[in-house]
Design a protein around this motif. Structure first.
Motif, short mmCIF file in Angstrom:
data_model
loop_
_atom_site.label_atom_id
_atom_site.label_comp_id
_atom_site.label_asym_id
_atom_site.label_seq_id
_atom_site.Cartn_x
_atom_site.Cartn_y
_atom_site.Cartn_z
N LEU A 140 -9.48 -32.46 15.68
CA LEU A 140 -9.52 -33.16 14.39
C LEU A 140 -10.42 -32.44 13.41
O LEU A 140 -10.10 -32.32 12.21
N GLU A 141 -11.54 -31.94 13.89
CA GLU A 141 -12.47 -31.18 13.04
C GLU A 141 -11.78 -29.94 12.47
O GLU A 141 -11.90 -29.64 11.28
N ALA A 142 -11.03 -29.25 13.34
CA ALA A 142 -10.32 -28.05 12.89
C ALA A 142 -9.23 -28.37 11.89
O ALA A 142 -8.92 -27.56 11.01
N ALA A 143 -8.64 -29.57 11.99
CA ALA A 143 -7.57 -29.95 11.08
C ALA A 143 -8.11 -30.40 9.72
O ALA A 143 -7.50 -30.13 8.68
N ILE A 144 -9.26 -31.09 9.71
CA ILE A 144 -9.79 -31.65 8.47
C ILE A 144 -10.61 -30.63 7.68
O ILE A 144 -10.65 -30.68 6.45
N THR A 145 -11.27 -29.70 8.37
CA THR A 145 -12.15 -28.75 7.69
C THR A 145 -11.45 -27.97 6.57
O THR A 145 -11.99 -27.85 5.47
N PRO A 146 -10.23 -27.42 6.79
CA PRO A 146 -9.57 -26.71 5.69
C PRO A 146 -9.30 -27.59 4.48
O PRO A 146 -9.36 -27.11 3.33
N ALA A 147 -9.03 -28.88 4.71
CA ALA A 147 -8.80 -29.80 3.59
C ALA A 147 -10.08 -29.99 2.78
O ALA A 147 -10.04 -29.99 1.55
N VAL A 148 -11.21 -30.14 3.47
CA VAL A 148 -12.49 -30.28 2.77
C VAL A 148 -12.79 -29.01 1.98
O VAL A 148 -13.22 -29.07 0.83
N GLU A 149 -12.57 -27.86 2.58
CA GLU A 149 -12.82 -26.59 1.89
C GLU A 149 -11.92 -26.42 0.67
O GLU A 149 -12.33 -25.86 -0.34
#
Length: 241
Positions: A140-149
């Motif tokens: 989940l962290e790997a999936a959400i991080t690009p969205a935050v960036e």
């Protein structure tokens, strides 16, 4: 003729077997789409509005009875504090898109002995997920991080990090940390104080910024040098005015 018509209208065995599969796949795709919309909507909202207390803050509140936490905007934080945290936790913060591939390769070569999480990943974990090691959380962290960036600025990512990071038991955010350790507001932190606060991460319950041991002293000196270096070579440009 009527019997023949009824036979033709009756679903075949193959249709009866595949129908539940099609239904399950259709609803799975709908739920995934809904989850993506909710995540993107939440991340977009937090580009402007401050996130609520994190799950970990709520757990600590339940355990301790209360916590010390007050949100402060980036403009109310000494710039050296931001540079110190970047120097300590993610020196290539301005150069990556959420994942530091060089740090990941180095961590793999070390057999996992060193951490490779960027500040962006830590923000995602702290704000949206939970503490602890599990493949689900990492996925989940790997999936959400690009969205935050993609949606937040680097400055916003760092602002959120500085406001949700734990600096001592029940002490969350740089405002509470500055007053707890040094009796000053976050805007008044000196180079030495900022470096010591950054040095106690990521083990604030085991280290002290106001009563530093040998490790924290050495680490703070390294961070001071690192903070000056990233300012000089431009690696602080993405979050400074």
């Amino acid at each position: 003729m009527a019997k023949t018509s009824k036979t033709k209208d009756r679903p075949s065995l193959a249709d009866r077997i595949t129908a539940p599969v099609h239904w399950l796949r259709r609803w799975t795709l709908r739920l995934i789409f809904l989850a993506v919309v909710i995540v993107l909507g939440t991340v977009t909202a937090h580009r402007v509005f401050n996130p609520p207390d994190t799950l970990y803050m709520k757990q600590e509140t339940a355990r301790l009875g209360k916590i010390d936490h007050q949100w402060v905007p980036m403009d109310a934080i000494a710039p050296v504090m931001a540079r110190s945290v970047v120097a300590a936790e993610d020196a290539n913060f301005c150069l990556h898109w959420g994942f530091d591939m060089g740090a990941i390769r180095a961590a793999i070569e070390d057999g996992g002995a060193r951490g490779a999480s960027t500040l962006s990943q830590q923000v995602v974990k702290n704000v949206y997920l939970w503490h602890g090691r599990s493949w689900l959380r990492k996925a989940l962290e790997a999936a959400i991080t690009p969205a935050v960036e993609a949606i937040w600025s680097k400055r916003r990512i760092l602002e959120v990090y500085l406001n949700v990071a734990e600096f001592d038991e029940g002490i969350f955010g740089v405002e509470a940390a500055a007053r707890h350790y040094f009796g000053v507001g976050p805007e008044a932190l000196t180079d030495h104080q900022a470096a010591r606060l950054a040095a106690i991460l990521p083990a604030p319950k085991e280290r002290s910024a106001s009563r530093p041991g040998d490790f924290v002293r050495r680490r703070a000196a390294q961070i001071m040098d690192g903070a000056a270096t990233i300012r000089r070579d431009g690696r602080a440009a993405c979050f400074e005015d």
